[in-house]
Design an enzyme around this catalytic site. Structure first.
Site, PDB file in Angstrom:
ATOM      1  N   ARG A 100       0.880  -1.180   0.000  1.00 32.22           N
ATOM      2  CA  ARG A 100       0.000   0.000   0.000  1.00 32.22           C
ATOM      3  C   ARG A 100       0.911   1.222   0.000  1.00 32.22           C
ATOM      4  O   ARG A 100       1.704   1.423   0.927  1.00 32.22           O
ATOM      5  CB  ARG A 100      -0.920   0.011   1.212  1.00 32.22           C
ATOM      6  CG  ARG A 100      -1.657   1.325   1.389  1.00 32.22           C
ATOM      7  CD  ARG A 100      -2.783   1.257   2.402  1.00 32.22           C
ATOM      8  NE  ARG A 100      -3.933   0.586   1.853  1.00 32.22           N
ATOM      9  CZ  ARG A 100      -5.193   0.748   2.308  1.00 32.22           C
ATOM     10  NH1 ARG A 100      -5.441   1.565   3.310  1.00 32.22           N
ATOM     11  NH2 ARG A 100      -6.196   0.110   1.760  1.00 32.22           N
ATOM     12  N   HIS A 127      -7.398   0.867  -6.518  1.00 30.79           N
ATOM     13  CA  HIS A 127      -7.650   0.032  -5.334  1.00 30.79           C
ATOM     14  C   HIS A 127      -8.349  -1.242  -5.831  1.00 30.79           C
ATOM     15  O   HIS A 127      -9.519  -1.488  -5.570  1.00 30.79           O
ATOM     16  CB  HIS A 127      -8.536   0.800  -4.346  1.00 30.79           C
ATOM     17  CG  HIS A 127      -8.539   0.232  -2.959  1.00 30.79           C
ATOM     18  ND1 HIS A 127      -7.809  -0.875  -2.597  1.00 30.79           N
ATOM     19  CD2 HIS A 127      -9.193   0.625  -1.822  1.00 30.79           C
ATOM     20  CE1 HIS A 127      -8.011  -1.133  -1.305  1.00 30.79           C
ATOM     21  NE2 HIS A 127      -8.843  -0.245  -0.819  1.00 30.79           N
ATOM     22  N   GLN A 130     -10.311  -3.821  -3.555  1.00 29.79           N
ATOM     23  CA  GLN A 130     -11.579  -3.296  -3.058  1.00 29.79           C
ATOM     24  C   GLN A 130     -12.697  -3.500  -4.085  1.00 29.79           C
ATOM     25  O   GLN A 130     -13.783  -3.975  -3.754  1.00 29.79           O
ATOM     26  CB  GLN A 130     -11.418  -1.800  -2.747  1.00 29.79           C
ATOM     27  CG  GLN A 130     -12.693  -1.134  -2.284  1.00 29.79           C
ATOM     28  CD  GLN A 130     -13.093  -1.567  -0.885  1.00 29.79           C
ATOM     29  OE1 GLN A 130     -12.306  -1.439   0.040  1.00 29.79           O
ATOM     30  NE2 GLN A 130     -14.307  -2.061  -0.715  1.00 29.79           N
ATOM     31  N   ASP A 217     -17.061   7.058  -1.629  1.00 31.39           N
ATOM     32  CA  ASP A 217     -15.740   6.932  -0.987  1.00 31.39           C
ATOM     33  C   ASP A 217     -15.454   8.288  -0.337  1.00 31.39           C
ATOM     34  O   ASP A 217     -16.146   9.282  -0.638  1.00 31.39           O
ATOM     35  CB  ASP A 217     -14.710   6.590  -2.091  1.00 31.39           C
ATOM     36  CG  ASP A 217     -13.278   6.447  -1.580  1.00 31.39           C
ATOM     37  OD1 ASP A 217     -13.082   6.297  -0.356  1.00 31.39           O
ATOM     38  OD2 ASP A 217     -12.346   6.482  -2.420  1.00 31.39           O
ATOM     39  N   CYS A 257     -16.633   1.927   0.557  1.00 30.76           N
ATOM     40  CA  CYS A 257     -15.445   1.095   0.787  1.00 30.76           C
ATOM     41  C   CYS A 257     -14.942   1.227   2.221  1.00 30.76           C
ATOM     42  O   CYS A 257     -14.217   0.367   2.692  1.00 30.76           O
ATOM     43  CB  CYS A 257     -14.356   1.431  -0.221  1.00 30.76           C
ATOM     44  SG  CYS A 257     -13.854   3.152  -0.217  1.00 30.76           S
ATOM     45  N   ARG A 285     -13.756  -8.530   1.923  1.00 34.18           N
ATOM     46  CA  ARG A 285     -12.345  -8.293   1.579  1.00 34.18           C
ATOM     47  C   ARG A 285     -11.540  -9.566   1.858  1.00 34.18           C
ATOM     48  O   ARG A 285     -10.666  -9.953   1.084  1.00 34.18           O
ATOM     49  CB  ARG A 285     -11.772  -7.129   2.401  1.00 34.18           C
ATOM     50  CG  ARG A 285     -12.421  -5.768   2.147  1.00 34.18           C
ATOM     51  CD  ARG A 285     -12.125  -5.220   0.767  1.00 34.18           C
ATOM     52  NE  ARG A 285     -10.705  -5.092   0.509  1.00 34.18           N
ATOM     53  CZ  ARG A 285      -9.947  -4.061   0.925  1.00 34.18           C
ATOM     54  NH1 ARG A 285     -10.485  -3.059   1.564  1.00 34.18           N
ATOM     55  NH2 ARG A 285      -8.656  -4.004   0.646  1.00 34.18           N
TER      56      ARG A 285
HETATM   57  N1   CP Z   1     -11.389   0.158   2.316  1.00 35.54           N
HETATM   58  C1   CP Z   1     -10.147   0.049   2.757  1.00 35.54           C
HETATM   59  O1   CP Z   1      -9.208  -0.210   2.014  1.00 35.54           O
HETATM   60  O2   CP Z   1      -9.999   0.260   4.104  1.00 35.54           O
HETATM   61  P1   CP Z   1      -8.635   0.437   4.884  1.00 35.54           P
HETATM   62  O3   CP Z   1      -8.024   1.750   4.446  1.00 35.54           O
HETATM   63  O4   CP Z   1      -9.023   0.447   6.336  1.00 35.54           O
HETATM   64  O5   CP Z   1      -7.717  -0.703   4.557  1.00 35.54           O
HETATM   65  N1  NVA Z   2      -9.789   6.857  -1.756  1.00 38.21           N
HETATM   66  C1  NVA Z   2      -9.497   6.437  -0.412  1.00 38.21           C
HETATM   67  C2  NVA Z   2      -9.763   4.982  -0.247  1.00 38.21           C
HETATM   68  C3  NVA Z   2      -9.631   4.491   1.165  1.00 38.21           C
HETATM   69  C4  NVA Z   2      -9.838   3.018   1.298  1.00 38.21           C
HETATM   70  C5  NVA Z   2      -8.056   6.760  -0.093  1.00 38.21           C
HETATM   71  O1  NVA Z   2      -7.193   6.577  -0.960  1.00 38.21           O
HETATM   72  O2  NVA Z   2      -7.784   7.200   1.030  1.00 38.21           O
END
Ligand code: CP
Ligand code: NVA
Length: 298
Positions: A100, A127, A130, A217, A257, A285
């Site tokens: 990530r 993502h 997701q 989101d 999400c 997930r």
């Molecule tokens: N939706 C999602 O990816 O959540 P987190 O940021 O908590 O991993």
């Molecule tokens: N768009 C958001 C998604 C979080 C799961 C971010 O990147 O923070």
């Protein structure tokens, strides 16, 4: 061995196969295969996470593997060791990596140099874990294919989550409508590359009409905190609430999400009214990512 870096590079057949295996992993959670037996995987995260981190850690263990969590700032990467060197070291010790981070290019570089299966657990660009989960959840709850359905995304249309939805629409042949203010719409270059039935509008009411799924989101994605005040102002109104849900098709699902900011991209009453769907989505997930992990080994 395969990488899972973007929905752009996953075929329709592979997506369908992953969704089918996710269903197996959910149904047979106590008795399924353990394809990661004898393996050690690492999660290398430069951004916060609750769902992604926990679902991958639990999922890898349930698949028989060992897992370590590496905060990118705690390893030499955070002090400037090049990604390609980190990748070549870790690739000689680990069996797979889940990353990530910010730049999509960094995940790709890690994958190229590590030569171990690498999974995108969120970048600024996509993502993908997701969105496969969201589609799995839609099809599970509705007991029908997403093909031909209408998905409406409301909010920051230029961030990672809608970008993965755009690729998914092209691969799985559903209609995707993105409702966002002009400055928060996806780049035309991405739309051109992806193809598919995707429309962009700043009229969220028109976009919601007849939708089978309303999706949102956060307005302030990770890394955009400096723009927070401006985003809250510019995105105000791009909210899923009862009046928007009232325009959708009967039986429409509402998804998020997560994490959710009530009163911003969704109001509290709508969030609570659709909590069963939204938290099933969060649970899924785990099951979907197990299928993704298994797919990377094939
Ligand atoms: N939706 C999602 O990816 O959540 P987190 O940021 O908590 O991993
Ligand atoms: N768009 C958001 C998604 C979080 C799961 C971010 O990147 O923070």
């Amino acid at each position: 061995m395969k990488h899972f870096l973007s929905l752009e590079s996953v075929t329709t057949a592979d997506i369908k196969a992953i969704l089918c295996r996710a269903s197996y992993f959910k149904r047979e959670r106590k008795h399924h295969l353990r394809p990661l037996s004898g393996q050690t995987w690492a999660l290398i995260f430069s951004k916060s996470s609750t769902r992604t981190r926990v679902s991958f850690e639990v999922g890898i263990r349930e698949l028989g593997g060992d897992v370590m969590f590496l905060n990118a700032n705690d390893i030499q990467l955070g002090r400037g060791e090049p990604i390609k060197d980190t990748a070549r070291v870790l690739g000689r010790m680990l069996h797979g990596a889940i990353i990530r981070t910010f730049a999509q290019h960094d995940v790709e570089e890690f994958a190229n140099y590590s030569r171990i299966p690498t999974v995108n657990a969120l970048t600024d660009a996509e993502h993908p874990c997701q969105i496969l989960t969201d589609i799995f959840t839609f099809e599970e709850l509705r007991q029908e294919s997403i093909r031909g359905k209408i998905v409406t995304f409301v909010g920051d249309g230029a961030c990672n989550v809608p970008a993965s939805w755009i690729w998914a629409a092209a691969r799985l042949d559903f209609e995707l409508r993105i409702a966002a203010p002009l400055a928060y719409q996806p780049p035309t270059e991405l739309l051109r590359r992806a193809g598919g039935r995707v429309s962009i509008t700043s009229d969220l009411y028109a976009a919601a009409r007849g939708a089978d799924l309303l999706y949102t989101d956060v307005w302030v994605s990770m890394g955009k905190e400096a723009e927070s005040a401006q985003r809250l102002k510019n995105l105000a109104g791009f909210q899923i609430n009862a009046s928007l849900v009232g325009l959708a098709a009967p039986g429409a699902l509402v998804m998020h999400c997560l994490p959710a900011y009530r009163g911003k991209e969704i109001d509290d009453a709508t969030m609570e009214a659709h909590a069963e769907t939204i938290f099933a989505e969060a649970e899924n997930r785990l099951h979907t990512q197990k299928a993704i992990l298994e797919w990377t080994l094939s």
